[in-house]
Design a protein around this motif. Structure first.
Motif, PDB file in Angstrom:
ATOM      1  N   ASP A  95      -5.533  21.812   2.392  1.00  0.00           N
ATOM      2  CA  ASP A  95      -6.476  21.649   3.491  1.00  0.00           C
ATOM      3  C   ASP A  95      -7.744  22.454   3.205  1.00  0.00           C
ATOM      4  O   ASP A  95      -7.980  22.883   2.080  1.00  0.00           O
ATOM      5  CB  ASP A  95      -5.826  22.092   4.804  1.00  0.00           C
ATOM      6  CG  ASP A  95      -4.570  21.293   5.122  1.00  0.00           C
ATOM      7  OD1 ASP A  95      -4.605  20.064   4.926  1.00  0.00           O
ATOM      8  OD2 ASP A  95      -3.572  21.900   5.542  1.00  0.00           O
ATOM      9  N   ASP A 110      -3.700  22.353  10.882  1.00  0.00           N
ATOM     10  CA  ASP A 110      -4.593  21.596   9.986  1.00  0.00           C
ATOM     11  C   ASP A 110      -5.953  21.206  10.549  1.00  0.00           C
ATOM     12  O   ASP A 110      -6.889  21.038   9.773  1.00  0.00           O
ATOM     13  CB  ASP A 110      -3.923  20.303   9.481  1.00  0.00           C
ATOM     14  CG  ASP A 110      -2.813  20.578   8.481  1.00  0.00           C
ATOM     15  OD1 ASP A 110      -2.683  21.738   8.057  1.00  0.00           O
ATOM     16  OD2 ASP A 110      -2.085  19.641   8.133  1.00  0.00           O
ATOM     17  N   VAL A 133      -3.569  26.316   8.124  1.00  0.00           N
ATOM     18  CA  VAL A 133      -3.955  25.381   7.070  1.00  0.00           C
ATOM     19  C   VAL A 133      -3.007  25.501   5.889  1.00  0.00           C
ATOM     20  O   VAL A 133      -2.459  26.570   5.612  1.00  0.00           O
ATOM     21  CB  VAL A 133      -5.407  25.613   6.599  1.00  0.00           C
ATOM     22  CG1 VAL A 133      -6.390  25.283   7.704  1.00  0.00           C
ATOM     23  CG2 VAL A 133      -5.621  27.036   6.100  1.00  0.00           C
TER      24      VAL A 133
END
Length: 215
Positions: A92, A73, A88
């Motif tokens: 995100d 992330d 991700v």
């Protein structure tokens, strides 16, 4: 360092909930000794300075073992520590923006829960997909399990490696045979184990057998 199907075989995702008898660094090293093929550092509680210091230490450890090191992330930390990649989720930063910022040198992984998300991630520049949750999981709330058919459809729809994630352990890895996944991402079955190295050896053997790559 780029990823391939072998990178996905046994993908360890860290969880600080199990730190105690060993430090996270020691746990990751034990997992590497057991045969994990990728390590993702997932931190939700540490401040930026502590996260970066930890990331640099574990990056160096992974490099000693020749295993890709991924940050979950946090693109800024991934870039700052010189990680091999970043992963991700759907909520995100968009994969297209991640790819624009890191160029071609860094591995970019994306979570996918259906074929549409998988195709969009591939088109946006993802190097691999994390598909799940394939079984019930205690590490994330409000997660709907992904059906075997949807998992198989995702694998058939894309050309990039796919790793299954979510509630995976020794008992259910064989259930993924025939889905087309290239390996398994494992959290608690690794980091909650009394003997992490032994657990990883078993999980790696099961994943190799499930994917038809055992020697």
């Amino acid at each position: 360092m780029k990823c391939d199907k072998q990178t996905m075989r046994l993908y360890a995702v860290t969880d600080r909930a199990w730190v105690g008898r060993q430090t996270l660094y020691e746990q990751v090293e034990a997992a590497l000794q057991g045969g994990v093929t990728c390590v993702q550092l997932r931190e939700k509680q540490l401040d930026a300075d502590a996260f970066l210091a930890e990331a640099r230490d574990i990056r160096d450890l992974c490099r000693r073992y020749g295993v890709p090191f991924i940050i979950n992330d946090n693109l800024d930390i991934a870039v700052a520590c010189g990680a091999d990649g970043v992963h991700v989720g759907q909520d995100d930063m968009p994969v297209e923006e991640v790819r624009r910022r890191v160029g071609d040198a860094m591995i970019v992984g994306v979570s996918a829960h259906n074929v549409e998300e998988a195709l969009r991630a591939q088109a946006g520049g993802a190097d691999y997909l994390g598909a799940g949750a394939v079984f019930g999981t205690s590490t994330k709330n409000n997660v709907t399990p992904l059906s075997f058919d949807t998992l198989r459809d995702i694998c058939r729809a894309v050309d990039i490696p796919v790793v299954a994630i979510g509630g995976i352990g020794a008992k259910n890895i064989p259930l993924l045979r025939g889905s087309g996944v290239d390996g398994v991402a494992v959290v608690s079955a690794i980091f909650s184990a009394p003997d992490i190295t032994a657990a990883c050896r078993e999980l790696r053997a099961l994943s190799d057998r499930m994917t038809g790559t055992e020697k």
